[in-house]
Every structure is written in structure tokens, then in C-alpha cells.
Design a protein around this motif. Structure first.
Motif, PDB file in Angstrom:
ATOM      1  N   GLN A  29      83.197  25.550 -30.522  1.00 39.87           N
ATOM      2  CA  GLN A  29      84.288  26.289 -30.439  1.00 39.87           C
ATOM      3  C   GLN A  29      84.497  26.495 -31.934  1.00 39.87           C
ATOM      4  N   GLU A  30      84.474  25.346 -32.709  1.00 37.72           N
ATOM      5  CA  GLU A  30      85.200  25.554 -34.269  1.00 37.72           C
ATOM      6  C   GLU A  30      83.786  25.777 -35.203  1.00 37.72           C
ATOM      7  N   LYS A  31      82.559  25.737 -34.463  1.00 39.07           N
ATOM      8  CA  LYS A  31      81.491  26.169 -35.231  1.00 39.07           C
ATOM      9  C   LYS A  31      81.123  25.207 -36.214  1.00 39.07           C
ATOM     10  N   SER A  32      81.381  23.586 -35.905  1.00 40.21           N
ATOM     11  CA  SER A  32      81.251  22.613 -36.839  1.00 40.21           C
ATOM     12  C   SER A  32      79.922  22.123 -36.923  1.00 40.21           C
ATOM     13  N   THR A  33      79.502  21.631 -38.030  1.00 38.83           N
ATOM     14  CA  THR A  33      78.046  20.818 -38.359  1.00 38.83           C
ATOM     15  C   THR A  33      78.416  19.563 -37.660  1.00 38.83           C
ATOM     16  N   ILE A  34      77.397  19.183 -36.750  1.00 39.10           N
ATOM     17  CA  ILE A  34      77.440  17.716 -36.165  1.00 39.10           C
ATOM     18  C   ILE A  34      76.290  17.063 -36.358  1.00 39.10           C
ATOM     19  N   GLU A  35      76.272  15.812 -35.796  1.00 40.60           N
ATOM     20  CA  GLU A  35      75.119  15.102 -35.979  1.00 40.60           C
ATOM     21  C   GLU A  35      75.033  14.379 -34.548  1.00 40.60           C
ATOM     22  N   LEU A  36      73.893  14.359 -33.687  1.00 40.61           N
ATOM     23  CA  LEU A  36      73.700  13.940 -32.632  1.00 40.61           C
ATOM     24  C   LEU A  36      72.821  12.743 -32.636  1.00 40.61           C
ATOM     25  N   VAL A  45      70.068  14.486 -34.940  1.00 34.60           N
ATOM     26  CA  VAL A  45      69.678  16.035 -35.254  1.00 34.60           C
ATOM     27  C   VAL A  45      71.110  16.418 -35.732  1.00 34.60           C
ATOM     28  N   ARG A  46      70.820  17.082 -36.680  1.00 30.46           N
ATOM     29  CA  ARG A  46      71.985  17.507 -37.398  1.00 30.46           C
ATOM     30  C   ARG A  46      72.010  19.023 -37.574  1.00 30.46           C
ATOM     31  N   GLY A  47      72.964  19.490 -37.008  1.00 32.05           N
ATOM     32  CA  GLY A  47      73.079  21.236 -37.207  1.00 32.05           C
ATOM     33  C   GLY A  47      74.443  21.410 -36.322  1.00 32.05           C
ATOM     34  N   GLN A  48      74.502  22.833 -35.900  1.00 28.70           N
ATOM     35  CA  GLN A  48      75.461  23.516 -35.307  1.00 28.70           C
ATOM     36  C   GLN A  48      75.098  24.085 -33.969  1.00 28.70           C
ATOM     37  N   ILE A  49      75.967  23.791 -32.896  1.00 29.92           N
ATOM     38  CA  ILE A  49      75.725  24.139 -31.736  1.00 29.92           C
ATOM     39  C   ILE A  49      75.767  25.677 -31.485  1.00 29.92           C
ATOM     40  N   VAL A  50      74.683  26.278 -31.129  1.00 28.87           N
ATOM     41  CA  VAL A  50      74.678  27.637 -30.825  1.00 28.87           C
ATOM     42  C   VAL A  50      74.811  28.124 -29.266  1.00 28.87           C
ATOM     43  N   THR A  51      74.396  27.590 -28.651  1.00 30.50           N
ATOM     44  CA  THR A  51      74.325  27.626 -27.007  1.00 30.50           C
ATOM     45  C   THR A  51      74.768  26.257 -26.367  1.00 30.50           C
ATOM     46  N   MET A  78      78.093  11.768 -30.226  1.00 26.90           N
ATOM     47  CA  MET A  78      78.116  12.872 -31.428  1.00 26.90           C
ATOM     48  C   MET A  78      78.929  12.357 -32.588  1.00 26.90           C
ATOM     49  N   ASP A  79      78.636  12.791 -33.601  1.00 23.33           N
ATOM     50  CA  ASP A  79      79.656  12.452 -35.009  1.00 23.33           C
ATOM     51  C   ASP A  79      79.656  13.564 -35.784  1.00 23.33           C
ATOM     52  N   TYR A  80      80.403  13.716 -36.975  1.00 29.75           N
ATOM     53  CA  TYR A  80      80.614  14.613 -37.808  1.00 29.75           C
ATOM     54  C   TYR A  80      80.067  13.956 -39.144  1.00 29.75           C
TER      55      TYR A  80
END
Length: 83
Positions: A29-36, A45-51, A78-80
């Protein structure tokens, strides 16, 4: 015939999975960059959730390298990113 020794995914209780789902929803919802951290993947994996596809149970992450479709049950953490 012997079964192959494939390591099993660690089990997590429903509270851990619910918390992870909440973190992913918030980041989406916040369109944050995350690291999984993903089970059985050598790199994060680092990026932004699109779906977040509830039908297939996969989280689609857009990164600089491309689109990753990560199964929700394989996400361990999941981390920022710090930078």
C-alpha cells in the motif's frame, strides 16, 4: 525406491504468517522498497511489490533485475533496506 533428500521448508505458526502478510500488505500500500529473504534462494530479493496474487499465492516483486514471482509460503522474512 529411496526418496531424494530435499530439505523441507521450515514450518511457521499462523501468527508468524499473519504478521508477515500484514507487513507485505503495508509495504504494498505504501509502495515501499523491501528486501525479502526467501527459503532456498541464495540471495535476497529487493524491490517493490506490484501484485499480491491470492489465487496463486505469489507476491510479485519488481526489482532492477526484473520481475520475481515469489511464493508467499517461501518468504521467510521481510525487511526494509538500510541504504
Amino acid at each position: 525406491m529411496a526418496k531424494s533428500k530435499v530439505p523441507k521448508r521450515p514450518t511457521r505458526d499462523e501468527f508468524v504468517l499473519e504478521e508477515l502478510g500484514n507487513q507485505l500488505s503495508e509495504a504494498y500500500q505504501e509502495k515501499s522498497t523491501i528486501e525479502l529473504t526467501v527459503w532456498a534462494w541464495e540471495e535476497t530479493v529487493r524491490g517493490q511489490i506490484v501484485t499480491m496474487d491470492s489465487r496463486t499465492g505469489k507476491v510479485h516483486i519488481q526489482s532492477e533485475e526484473g520481475l520475481y514471482k515469489v511464493p508467499f509460503m517461501d518468504i521467510m522474512r521481510m525487511d526494509y533496506p538500510r541504504d
